[in-house]
Design an enzyme around this catalytic site. Sequence first.
Site, PDB file in Angstrom:
ATOM      1  N   ASP A  30       0.855  -1.189   0.000  1.00  0.00           N
ATOM      2  CA  ASP A  30       0.000   0.000   0.000  1.00  0.00           C
ATOM      3  C   ASP A  30       0.892   1.240   0.000  1.00  0.00           C
ATOM      4  O   ASP A  30       1.881   1.308   0.731  1.00  0.00           O
ATOM      5  CB  ASP A  30      -0.919  -0.009   1.230  1.00  0.00           C
ATOM      6  CG  ASP A  30      -2.055   0.982   1.089  1.00  0.00           C
ATOM      7  OD1 ASP A  30      -3.208   0.546   0.965  1.00  0.00           O
ATOM      8  OD2 ASP A  30      -1.790   2.213   1.087  1.00  0.00           O
ATOM      9  N   VAL A  96     -10.905   3.098  -3.624  1.00  0.00           N
ATOM     10  CA  VAL A  96     -10.512   2.651  -4.973  1.00  0.00           C
ATOM     11  C   VAL A  96     -11.514   1.584  -5.430  1.00  0.00           C
ATOM     12  O   VAL A  96     -11.636   0.536  -4.776  1.00  0.00           O
ATOM     13  CB  VAL A  96      -9.079   2.080  -4.990  1.00  0.00           C
ATOM     14  CG1 VAL A  96      -8.731   1.565  -6.383  1.00  0.00           C
ATOM     15  CG2 VAL A  96      -8.064   3.132  -4.550  1.00  0.00           C
ATOM     16  N   HIS A 100     -10.179  -5.073  -3.260  1.00  0.00           N
ATOM     17  CA  HIS A 100      -8.847  -5.311  -2.697  1.00  0.00           C
ATOM     18  C   HIS A 100      -8.979  -5.737  -1.255  1.00  0.00           C
ATOM     19  O   HIS A 100      -9.867  -5.300  -0.534  1.00  0.00           O
ATOM     20  CB  HIS A 100      -7.958  -4.072  -2.818  1.00  0.00           C
ATOM     21  CG  HIS A 100      -8.615  -2.799  -2.373  1.00  0.00           C
ATOM     22  ND1 HIS A 100      -9.528  -2.133  -3.161  1.00  0.00           N
ATOM     23  CD2 HIS A 100      -8.504  -2.097  -1.228  1.00  0.00           C
ATOM     24  CE1 HIS A 100      -9.948  -1.066  -2.513  1.00  0.00           C
ATOM     25  NE2 HIS A 100      -9.349  -1.013  -1.326  1.00  0.00           N
ATOM     26  N   HIS A 102      -6.889  -5.708   2.200  1.00  0.00           N
ATOM     27  CA  HIS A 102      -5.725  -5.174   2.916  1.00  0.00           C
ATOM     28  C   HIS A 102      -5.172  -6.268   3.826  1.00  0.00           C
ATOM     29  O   HIS A 102      -5.931  -6.924   4.553  1.00  0.00           O
ATOM     30  CB  HIS A 102      -6.125  -4.005   3.818  1.00  0.00           C
ATOM     31  CG  HIS A 102      -6.683  -2.801   3.115  1.00  0.00           C
ATOM     32  ND1 HIS A 102      -5.971  -1.648   2.918  1.00  0.00           N
ATOM     33  CD2 HIS A 102      -7.905  -2.561   2.586  1.00  0.00           C
ATOM     34  CE1 HIS A 102      -6.720  -0.751   2.313  1.00  0.00           C
ATOM     35  NE2 HIS A 102      -7.914  -1.274   2.101  1.00  0.00           N
TER      36      HIS A 102
HETATM   37  P1  AMP Z   1      -9.600   1.510   0.339  1.00  0.00           P
HETATM   38  O1  AMP Z   1      -9.652   2.776   1.125  1.00  0.00           O
HETATM   39  O2  AMP Z   1     -10.018   0.280   1.112  1.00  0.00           O
HETATM   40  O3  AMP Z   1     -10.358   1.638  -0.982  1.00  0.00           O
HETATM   41  O4  AMP Z   1      -8.087   1.247   0.013  1.00  0.00           O
HETATM   42  C1  AMP Z   1      -7.438   1.785  -1.088  1.00  0.00           C
HETATM   43  C2  AMP Z   1      -5.978   1.738  -0.757  1.00  0.00           C
HETATM   44  O5  AMP Z   1      -5.239   1.934  -1.952  1.00  0.00           O
HETATM   45  C3  AMP Z   1      -5.522   2.832   0.228  1.00  0.00           C
HETATM   46  O6  AMP Z   1      -5.015   2.223   1.407  1.00  0.00           O
HETATM   47  C4  AMP Z   1      -4.444   3.591  -0.559  1.00  0.00           C
HETATM   48  O7  AMP Z   1      -3.379   4.000   0.247  1.00  0.00           O
HETATM   49  C5  AMP Z   1      -4.032   2.552  -1.598  1.00  0.00           C
HETATM   50  N1  AMP Z   1      -3.449   3.103  -2.821  1.00  0.00           N
HETATM   51  C6  AMP Z   1      -3.894   4.145  -3.557  1.00  0.00           C
HETATM   52  N2  AMP Z   1      -3.096   4.342  -4.613  1.00  0.00           N
HETATM   53  C7  AMP Z   1      -2.110   3.407  -4.539  1.00  0.00           C
HETATM   54  C8  AMP Z   1      -0.965   3.088  -5.334  1.00  0.00           C
HETATM   55  N3  AMP Z   1      -0.645   3.784  -6.447  1.00  0.00           N
HETATM   56  N4  AMP Z   1      -0.173   2.059  -4.953  1.00  0.00           N
HETATM   57  C9  AMP Z   1      -0.467   1.373  -3.825  1.00  0.00           C
HETATM   58  N5  AMP Z   1      -1.532   1.614  -3.051  1.00  0.00           N
HETATM   59  C10 AMP Z   1      -2.340   2.617  -3.392  1.00  0.00           C
END
Ligand code: AMP
Length: 114
Positions: A30, A96, A100, A102
């Site tokens: 992340d 996003v 996914h 975590h």
């Molecule tokens: P969520 O809030 O559950 O949708 O998690 C989305 C996650 O994607 C967040 O923890 C962000 O920090 C992570 N994220 C966003 N852009 C990137 C990236 N380019 N590479 C890795 N992680 C990312």
Amino acid sequence: MSQTLFERLISGELPTKVIYQDELVFAFPDINPVAPTHVLVVPKKPIPRIAEAKEEDQVVLGQLLLKAASVAEMLGLEKTGYRLVINNGRDGGETVPHLHCHILGGRTLRWPPG
Ligand code: AMP
């Protein structure tokens, strides 16, 4: 339809460190870690969120969880423990729109989450 952010990481268009991948799933760090170990495991198929997964996604969903556990083990979290989190929708904290999971570990995590 335009590609999701995570599809662009999977294809290599955007840079990341590949922690694990197979034909169905992809794992990478992340970008904004909230724990000493914070890795995302995503299906290569851009399922927007768990609420929109279909019966036909059963195999990929199984692989997502199985590989989340094996990546956690690979990262040395097996002994101390870890948390798997899937955020869904606004109140779940999803930012996003590409499913996914975590993997969070390396410190004691509080419960309930904020
Ligand atoms: P969520 O809030 O559950 O949708 O998690 C989305 C996650 O994607 C967040 O923890 C962000 O920090 C992570 N994220 C966003 N852009 C990137 C990236 N380019 N590479 C890795 N992680 C990312």
